[in-house]
Design a protein around this motif. Sequence first.
Motif, PDB file in Angstrom:
ATOM      1  N   GLU A 110       0.847  -1.193   0.000  1.00 28.86           N
ATOM      2  CA  GLU A 110       0.000   0.000   0.000  1.00 28.86           C
ATOM      3  C   GLU A 110       0.881   1.241   0.000  1.00 28.86           C
ATOM      4  N   THR A 111       0.393   2.286  -0.645  1.00 24.94           N
ATOM      5  CA  THR A 111       1.073   3.578  -0.599  1.00 24.94           C
ATOM      6  C   THR A 111       0.076   4.644  -0.168  1.00 24.94           C
ATOM      7  N   SER A 112       0.601   5.666   0.473  1.00 28.11           N
ATOM      8  CA  SER A 112      -0.220   6.795   0.886  1.00 28.11           C
ATOM      9  C   SER A 112       0.591   8.059   0.651  1.00 28.11           C
ATOM     10  N   GLY A 113       0.031   9.030  -0.072  1.00 31.77           N
ATOM     11  CA  GLY A 113       0.782  10.236  -0.397  1.00 31.77           C
ATOM     12  C   GLY A 113       1.959   9.896  -1.276  1.00 31.77           C
ATOM     13  N   GLY A 114       3.017  10.671  -1.144  1.00 31.85           N
ATOM     14  CA  GLY A 114       4.264  10.346  -1.826  1.00 31.85           C
ATOM     15  C   GLY A 114       4.299  10.618  -3.308  1.00 31.85           C
ATOM     16  N   THR A 115       3.390  11.468  -3.814  1.00 27.72           N
ATOM     17  CA  THR A 115       3.417  11.809  -5.235  1.00 27.72           C
ATOM     18  C   THR A 115       4.066  13.183  -5.412  1.00 27.72           C
ATOM     19  N   ALA A 116       4.052  13.669  -6.630  1.00 20.14           N
ATOM     20  CA  ALA A 116       4.613  14.991  -6.918  1.00 20.14           C
ATOM     21  C   ALA A 116       3.868  16.098  -6.181  1.00 20.14           C
ATOM     22  N   PHE A 117       2.659  15.817  -5.720  1.00 16.66           N
ATOM     23  CA  PHE A 117       1.841  16.817  -5.033  1.00 16.66           C
ATOM     24  C   PHE A 117       1.983  16.754  -3.514  1.00 16.66           C
ATOM     25  N   HIS A 118       2.819  15.860  -3.011  1.00 15.58           N
ATOM     26  CA  HIS A 118       2.968  15.659  -1.565  1.00 15.58           C
ATOM     27  C   HIS A 118       4.389  15.965  -1.108  1.00 15.58           C
ATOM     28  N   SER A 119       4.513  16.264   0.174  1.00 15.65           N
ATOM     29  CA  SER A 119       5.845  16.441   0.763  1.00 15.65           C
ATOM     30  C   SER A 119       6.221  15.250   1.630  1.00 15.65           C
ATOM     31  N   SER A 120       5.273  14.317   1.816  1.00 13.67           N
ATOM     32  CA  SER A 120       5.554  13.101   2.582  1.00 13.67           C
ATOM     33  C   SER A 120       4.712  11.965   2.021  1.00 13.67           C
ATOM     34  N   GLY A 121       5.077  10.764   2.411  1.00 10.40           N
ATOM     35  CA  GLY A 121       4.332   9.599   1.976  1.00 10.40           C
ATOM     36  C   GLY A 121       4.780   8.373   2.738  1.00 10.40           C
ATOM     37  N   THR A 122       3.960   7.345   2.695  1.00 14.89           N
ATOM     38  CA  THR A 122       4.325   6.068   3.301  1.00 14.89           C
ATOM     39  C   THR A 122       4.173   4.965   2.267  1.00 14.89           C
ATOM     40  N   VAL A 123       4.989   3.937   2.428  1.00 15.75           N
ATOM     41  CA  VAL A 123       4.927   2.760   1.561  1.00 15.75           C
ATOM     42  C   VAL A 123       4.994   1.533   2.455  1.00 15.75           C
ATOM     43  N   ALA A 124       3.947   0.723   2.410  1.00 13.59           N
ATOM     44  CA  ALA A 124       3.943  -0.562   3.116  1.00 13.59           C
ATOM     45  C   ALA A 124       4.411  -1.619   2.120  1.00 13.59           C
ATOM     46  N   PHE A 125       5.309  -2.480   2.573  1.00 10.93           N
ATOM     47  CA  PHE A 125       5.883  -3.467   1.655  1.00 10.93           C
ATOM     48  C   PHE A 125       6.249  -4.759   2.377  1.00 10.93           C
ATOM     49  N   ARG A 126       6.479  -5.778   1.567  1.00 10.02           N
ATOM     50  CA  ARG A 126       7.055  -7.046   2.025  1.00 10.02           C
ATOM     51  C   ARG A 126       8.284  -7.305   1.171  1.00 10.02           C
ATOM     52  N   ALA A 127       9.423  -7.439   1.828  1.00 13.87           N
ATOM     53  CA  ALA A 127      10.682  -7.743   1.143  1.00 13.87           C
ATOM     54  C   ALA A 127      11.050  -9.189   1.461  1.00 13.87           C
ATOM     55  N   HIS A 128      11.087 -10.006   0.443  1.00 16.22           N
ATOM     56  CA  HIS A 128      11.384 -11.433   0.611  1.00 16.22           C
ATOM     57  C   HIS A 128      12.892 -11.660   0.508  1.00 16.22           C
ATOM     58  N   TYR A 129      13.363 -12.601   1.294  1.00 16.13           N
ATOM     59  CA  TYR A 129      14.794 -12.895   1.290  1.00 16.13           C
ATOM     60  C   TYR A 129      15.025 -14.378   1.579  1.00 16.13           C
ATOM     61  N   ARG A 130      16.263 -14.762   1.378  1.00 12.76           N
ATOM     62  CA  ARG A 130      16.729 -16.108   1.724  1.00 12.76           C
ATOM     63  C   ARG A 130      18.066 -15.929   2.416  1.00 12.76           C
ATOM     64  N   ASP A 131      18.233 -16.633   3.530  1.00 12.64           N
ATOM     65  CA  ASP A 131      19.515 -16.643   4.232  1.00 12.64           C
ATOM     66  C   ASP A 131      19.783 -18.076   4.683  1.00 12.64           C
ATOM     67  N   PRO A 132      20.878 -18.331   5.399  1.00 20.21           N
ATOM     68  CA  PRO A 132      21.198 -19.713   5.785  1.00 20.21           C
ATOM     69  C   PRO A 132      20.088 -20.407   6.590  1.00 20.21           C
ATOM     70  N   GLU A 133      19.231 -19.634   7.239  1.00 17.08           N
ATOM     71  CA  GLU A 133      18.134 -20.225   8.005  1.00 17.08           C
ATOM     72  C   GLU A 133      16.914 -20.520   7.147  1.00 17.08           C
ATOM     73  N   GLY A 134      16.943 -20.111   5.867  1.00 14.90           N
ATOM     74  CA  GLY A 134      15.831 -20.363   4.967  1.00 14.90           C
ATOM     75  C   GLY A 134      15.193 -19.079   4.489  1.00 14.90           C
ATOM     76  N   PRO A 135      14.027 -19.197   3.859  1.00 17.68           N
ATOM     77  CA  PRO A 135      13.355 -18.002   3.345  1.00 17.68           C
ATOM     78  C   PRO A 135      12.705 -17.201   4.469  1.00 17.68           C
ATOM     79  N   GLY A 136      12.530 -15.916   4.214  1.00 13.56           N
ATOM     80  CA  GLY A 136      11.888 -15.045   5.196  1.00 13.56           C
ATOM     81  C   GLY A 136      11.277 -13.834   4.514  1.00 13.56           C
ATOM     82  N   VAL A 137      10.555 -13.055   5.302  1.00 15.48           N
ATOM     83  CA  VAL A 137       9.909 -11.847   4.803  1.00 15.48           C
ATOM     84  C   VAL A 137      10.090 -10.736   5.830  1.00 15.48           C
ATOM     85  N   GLN A 138      10.504  -9.575   5.359  1.00 15.36           N
ATOM     86  CA  GLN A 138      10.563  -8.392   6.199  1.00 15.36           C
ATOM     87  C   GLN A 138       9.387  -7.510   5.799  1.00 15.36           C
TER      88      GLN A 138
END
Length: 133
Positions: A89-117
């Motif tokens: 999800e995003t809120s604000g953060g366009t050319a018409f805004h001075s602030s914004g938020t971005v909700a995200f899921r970043a997937h990764y793999r490390d020695p313990e296996g897959p994960g999500v931040q």
Amino acid sequence: MARRSSRRPRRAPVHDCPCGSGRTYGACCGRLHAGTAGAETAEALMRSRYSAFALGDTAYLLRTWHPDTRPARLDLAGERRWTGLEIVETSGGTAFHSSGTVAFRAHYRDPEGPGVQEETSEFLRIEGAWHYR
């Protein structure tokens, strides 16, 4: 006498951008990392920062960090490999805004296996340029 090949030399493969936009790295986050373009939205900065993490570009990450929260240094050494980004999800953060938020899921793999931040990040625009806060 050597035979001539009619085959053309192979071109370097074109790689998709790590941010998952579907564009090539050079047409997407690569321009931002190289400093030839700036992020037009908070989401574009989020995507470019994810790509910078995936590629180990600490200079870009520090350059796009808000001065109030920027660490003195950043160490990306480790065995975590970033494997995908989902923008939730995003809120604000366009050319018409001075602030914004971005909700995200970043997937990764490390020695313990897959994960999500999962995170909701805040972005502020300073003198026309977006920064991660």
